[in-house]
Design a protein around this motif. Structure first.
Motif, PDB file in Angstrom:
ATOM      1  N   ARG A 153    -129.072   7.269  81.066  1.00 30.69           N
ATOM      2  CA  ARG A 153    -130.169   6.703  81.830  1.00 30.69           C
ATOM      3  C   ARG A 153    -131.694   7.482  81.532  1.00 30.69           C
ATOM      4  NH1 ARG A 153    -128.458   5.727  87.882  1.00 30.69           N
ATOM      5  NH2 ARG A 153    -130.655   4.930  87.660  1.00 30.69           N
ATOM      6  N   THR A 154    -131.588   8.551  80.582  1.00 29.35           N
ATOM      7  CA  THR A 154    -132.744   9.473  80.452  1.00 29.35           C
ATOM      8  C   THR A 154    -133.008   9.422  78.828  1.00 29.35           C
ATOM      9  OG1 THR A 154    -133.775  11.452  81.112  1.00 29.35           O
ATOM     10  CG2 THR A 154    -131.618  11.568  80.485  1.00 29.35           C
ATOM     11  N   THR A 155    -134.126   9.910  78.432  1.00 31.74           N
ATOM     12  CA  THR A 155    -134.390  10.333  76.942  1.00 31.74           C
ATOM     13  C   THR A 155    -133.367  11.332  76.608  1.00 31.74           C
ATOM     14  OG1 THR A 155    -135.860  11.906  77.707  1.00 31.74           O
ATOM     15  CG2 THR A 155    -136.843   9.800  77.290  1.00 31.74           C
ATOM     16  N   SER A 156    -133.368  12.435  77.070  1.00 29.30           N
ATOM     17  CA  SER A 156    -132.359  13.372  76.670  1.00 29.30           C
ATOM     18  C   SER A 156    -132.074  14.640  77.574  1.00 29.30           C
ATOM     19  CB  SER A 156    -132.775  13.995  75.139  1.00 29.30           C
ATOM     20  OG  SER A 156    -132.183  15.307  74.900  1.00 29.30           O
ATOM     21  N   ILE A 157    -131.420  14.593  78.420  1.00 31.44           N
ATOM     22  CA  ILE A 157    -131.194  15.387  79.468  1.00 31.44           C
ATOM     23  C   ILE A 157    -130.881  17.069  78.755  1.00 31.44           C
ATOM     24  CG2 ILE A 157    -129.468  16.485  81.418  1.00 31.44           C
ATOM     25  CD1 ILE A 157    -129.362  13.479  82.372  1.00 31.44           C
ATOM     26  N   GLY A 158    -129.980  17.073  77.797  1.00 35.83           N
ATOM     27  CA  GLY A 158    -129.848  18.183  77.059  1.00 35.83           C
ATOM     28  C   GLY A 158    -131.035  18.938  76.582  1.00 35.83           C
ATOM     29  N   GLY A 159    -132.030  18.218  76.062  1.00 36.77           N
ATOM     30  CA  GLY A 159    -133.316  18.256  75.802  1.00 36.77           C
ATOM     31  C   GLY A 159    -134.178  19.003  76.704  1.00 36.77           C
ATOM     32  N   GLU A 160    -133.989  18.578  77.968  1.00 36.43           N
ATOM     33  CA  GLU A 160    -134.987  18.772  79.128  1.00 36.43           C
ATOM     34  C   GLU A 160    -134.238  20.353  79.567  1.00 36.43           C
ATOM     35  OE1 GLU A 160    -134.179  16.039  82.017  1.00 36.43           O
ATOM     36  OE2 GLU A 160    -135.483  14.305  80.945  1.00 36.43           O
ATOM     37  N   LEU A 161    -133.253  20.505  79.337  1.00 35.82           N
ATOM     38  CA  LEU A 161    -132.573  21.627  79.858  1.00 35.82           C
ATOM     39  C   LEU A 161    -132.588  22.838  79.099  1.00 35.82           C
ATOM     40  CD1 LEU A 161    -129.151  20.115  81.138  1.00 35.82           C
ATOM     41  CD2 LEU A 161    -131.192  21.252  82.617  1.00 35.82           C
ATOM     42  N   GLU A 162    -133.005  22.457  77.815  1.00 45.48           N
ATOM     43  CA  GLU A 162    -133.155  23.649  76.717  1.00 45.48           C
ATOM     44  C   GLU A 162    -134.375  24.723  77.140  1.00 45.48           C
ATOM     45  OE1 GLU A 162    -133.719  21.753  72.897  1.00 45.48           O
ATOM     46  OE2 GLU A 162    -131.635  21.343  72.751  1.00 45.48           O
ATOM     47  N   TYR A 163    -134.949  24.464  78.080  1.00 46.74           N
ATOM     48  CA  TYR A 163    -136.025  25.401  78.582  1.00 46.74           C
ATOM     49  C   TYR A 163    -135.250  26.823  79.119  1.00 46.74           C
ATOM     50  CZ  TYR A 163    -139.458  27.874  81.204  1.00 46.74           C
ATOM     51  OH  TYR A 163    -140.224  29.010  82.045  1.00 46.74           O
ATOM     52  N   ILE A 164    -133.920  26.355  79.709  1.00 44.90           N
ATOM     53  CA  ILE A 164    -133.203  27.786  80.254  1.00 44.90           C
ATOM     54  C   ILE A 164    -132.113  28.073  79.112  1.00 44.90           C
ATOM     55  CG2 ILE A 164    -131.439  28.478  81.848  1.00 44.90           C
ATOM     56  CD1 ILE A 164    -133.889  28.594  83.340  1.00 44.90           C
ATOM     57  N   ASP A 165    -132.221  29.235  78.593  1.00 43.30           N
ATOM     58  CA  ASP A 165    -131.079  29.535  77.504  1.00 43.30           C
ATOM     59  C   ASP A 165    -129.633  29.671  78.257  1.00 43.30           C
ATOM     60  OD1 ASP A 165    -132.879  30.415  75.697  1.00 43.30           O
ATOM     61  OD2 ASP A 165    -133.248  32.329  76.601  1.00 43.30           O
ATOM     62  N   GLU A 166    -128.668  29.194  77.540  1.00 47.06           N
ATOM     63  CA  GLU A 166    -127.218  29.007  78.261  1.00 47.06           C
ATOM     64  C   GLU A 166    -127.287  28.263  79.466  1.00 47.06           C
ATOM     65  OE1 GLU A 166    -125.245  32.631  77.875  1.00 47.06           O
ATOM     66  OE2 GLU A 166    -126.006  33.175  75.922  1.00 47.06           O
ATOM     67  N   TYR A 167    -127.818  27.211  79.501  1.00 51.97           N
ATOM     68  CA  TYR A 167    -127.903  26.525  80.616  1.00 51.97           C
ATOM     69  C   TYR A 167    -126.742  25.908  81.298  1.00 51.97           C
ATOM     70  CZ  TYR A 167    -127.826  22.174  77.693  1.00 51.97           C
ATOM     71  OH  TYR A 167    -127.416  21.225  76.969  1.00 51.97           O
ATOM     72  N   SER A 168    -125.542  25.881  80.434  1.00 55.82           N
ATOM     73  CA  SER A 168    -124.325  25.623  80.868  1.00 55.82           C
ATOM     74  C   SER A 168    -123.886  26.225  81.956  1.00 55.82           C
ATOM     75  CB  SER A 168    -123.272  25.461  79.696  1.00 55.82           C
ATOM     76  OG  SER A 168    -123.117  26.871  79.173  1.00 55.82           O
ATOM     77  N   GLN A 169    -124.198  27.501  82.445  1.00 54.60           N
ATOM     78  CA  GLN A 169    -123.850  28.232  83.307  1.00 54.60           C
ATOM     79  C   GLN A 169    -124.341  27.522  84.688  1.00 54.60           C
ATOM     80  OE1 GLN A 169    -125.884  32.283  83.688  1.00 54.60           O
ATOM     81  NE2 GLN A 169    -127.180  31.300  82.133  1.00 54.60           N
ATOM     82  N   PHE A 170    -125.222  26.648  84.577  1.00 56.44           N
ATOM     83  CA  PHE A 170    -125.784  26.225  85.635  1.00 56.44           C
ATOM     84  C   PHE A 170    -125.708  24.580  85.807  1.00 56.44           C
ATOM     85  CE2 PHE A 170    -129.252  29.447  84.743  1.00 56.44           C
ATOM     86  CZ  PHE A 170    -128.953  30.170  85.608  1.00 56.44           C
ATOM     87  N   ILE A 171    -125.549  23.999  84.750  1.00 59.74           N
ATOM     88  CA  ILE A 171    -125.150  22.642  84.692  1.00 59.74           C
ATOM     89  C   ILE A 171    -124.082  22.262  83.619  1.00 59.74           C
ATOM     90  CG2 ILE A 171    -125.914  20.337  83.996  1.00 59.74           C
ATOM     91  CD1 ILE A 171    -128.499  20.938  85.325  1.00 59.74           C
ATOM     92  N   GLU A 172    -122.960  21.451  84.139  1.00 59.87           N
ATOM     93  CA  GLU A 172    -121.673  21.283  83.336  1.00 59.87           C
ATOM     94  C   GLU A 172    -121.919  19.774  82.903  1.00 59.87           C
ATOM     95  OE1 GLU A 172    -116.810  20.621  83.997  1.00 59.87           O
ATOM     96  OE2 GLU A 172    -118.388  20.778  85.737  1.00 59.87           O
ATOM     97  N   TYR A 173    -121.643  19.869  81.573  1.00 57.91           N
ATOM     98  CA  TYR A 173    -121.760  18.722  80.467  1.00 57.91           C
ATOM     99  C   TYR A 173    -120.370  18.054  80.742  1.00 57.91           C
ATOM    100  CZ  TYR A 173    -122.081  15.055  77.017  1.00 57.91           C
ATOM    101  OH  TYR A 173    -122.033  13.963  76.295  1.00 57.91           O
ATOM    102  N   ASP A 174    -120.121  16.639  81.143  1.00 57.78           N
ATOM    103  CA  ASP A 174    -118.744  16.054  80.993  1.00 57.78           C
ATOM    104  C   ASP A 174    -119.164  15.046  80.123  1.00 57.78           C
ATOM    105  OD1 ASP A 174    -116.808  14.485  81.550  1.00 57.78           O
ATOM    106  OD2 ASP A 174    -116.863  14.490  83.593  1.00 57.78           O
ATOM    107  N   SER A 175    -118.285  15.327  78.924  1.00 58.13           N
ATOM    108  CA  SER A 175    -118.333  14.615  77.814  1.00 58.13           C
ATOM    109  C   SER A 175    -117.595  13.160  78.095  1.00 58.13           C
ATOM    110  CB  SER A 175    -117.780  15.165  76.632  1.00 58.13           C
ATOM    111  OG  SER A 175    -116.409  15.459  76.918  1.00 58.13           O
ATOM    112  N   GLY A 176    -116.565  13.136  78.853  1.00 58.84           N
ATOM    113  CA  GLY A 176    -116.085  11.854  78.995  1.00 58.84           C
ATOM    114  C   GLY A 176    -116.830  10.961  80.022  1.00 58.84           C
TER     115      GLY A 176
END
Length: 270
Positions: A153-176
């Motif tokens: 539903r968005t262009t690229s959330i992963g791209g948006e989050l790249e402002y923060i290094d290692e953003y996975s500590q703050f937001i979890e990606y659910d591949s399923g």
């Protein structure tokens, strides 16, 4: 009845019966959103759509939700967020508690971006920060409280989050689910409430208010009253951040002094 008359009748109905301040918005913006709803409901004229809205509570809600300004993203305009960091560092050195208001926050990505900056910035203690996100759309606020954002539903959330290094500590990606879930540590300082910035009362005691990319949709004559509401909500010496394509009206320039003109960051004066 002419097309123009039907359009004005519809706007009057929205203002008086649905309590949506159409008079504050640009007609071109209202026309785009209303026309989109007409296509969805297969109404060919404003008059036909007006009658449909009057008799259909579900469409009344859908129309109001469509009129909320919901273009958003994590860390929108990344260079602005460097300025946000500077503001937070300054506030952390001046006060024991930082209160932030993200006005017209749409689906919550801006308040969560603020929370991530707070948790990522060594000079700021997250336990001293409170973030309020408000919007006029209950549907957007439901998404915000859930804190789950679908990649499709968005262009690229992963791209948006790249402002923060290692953003996975703050937001979890659910591949399923192909979705990003905001972690509880980032949700913890954030609260969401419905608030109408046009008709609602001022708040109080905020050190930083962000209201980005709303004023471009508002008629010039109403910007001052909205900024007055915001001004009354900001503590002395507090900060305001607006959209990069927006400006402070001349009447409000004595109230808001530029700190970073390029990124539209201002500080409240006496």
């Amino acid at each position: 009845m002419s097309s123009d008359d039907s359009f004005e009748l519809l706007l009057e109905y929205m203002e008086t019966e649905l309590s949506f301040a159409t008079s504050h918005y640009n007609d071109s913006y209202l026309d785009r959103r209303i026309t989109a709803r007409m296509r969805r409901t297969e109404c060919e004229t404003y008059e036909e759509y007006y009658e449909h809205v009057r008799s259909n509570p579900d469409e009344q809600r859908a129309l109001l939700d469509s009129l909320s300004i919901n273009v958003t993203g994590f860390f929108r305009n990344p260079e602005v967020w460097d300025g946000v960091r500077d503001v937070l560092r300054s506030l952390a050195g001046e006060t024991d508690r930082i209160d932030i208001w993200s006005a017209a926050c749409a689906d919550g990505r801006e308040p969560y971006s603020l929370s991530m900056i707070v948790h990522d910035e060594p000079q700021v203690d997250p336990s001293t920060v409170r973030i309020l996100g408000t919007d006029i759309s209950n549907e957007a606020l439901e998404v915000a409280r859930e804190g789950v954002y679908q990649e499709s539903r968005t262009t690229s959330i992963g791209g948006e989050l790249e402002y923060i290094d290692e953003y996975s500590q703050f937001i979890e990606y659910d591949s399923g689910e192909n979705a990003y879930r905001v972690r509880d540590t980032i949700k913890q300082p954030v609260e969401f409430q419905r608030h109408d910035l046009i008709n609602g009362d001022p708040k109080s005691g905020f050190d930083l208010v962000t209201c980005r990319n709303l004023f471009i949709y508002i008629d010039t004559e109403y910007k001052q009253s909205m900024l007055q509401t915001i001004s009354e909500s900001i503590s002395q010496g507090g900060y305001l951040i607006i959209g990069k394509s927006e400006t402070i009206p001349p009447e409000m320039k004595p109230v808001f002094s530029p700190v970073d003109n390029r990124n539209r960051i201002y500080q409240k004066q006496d």
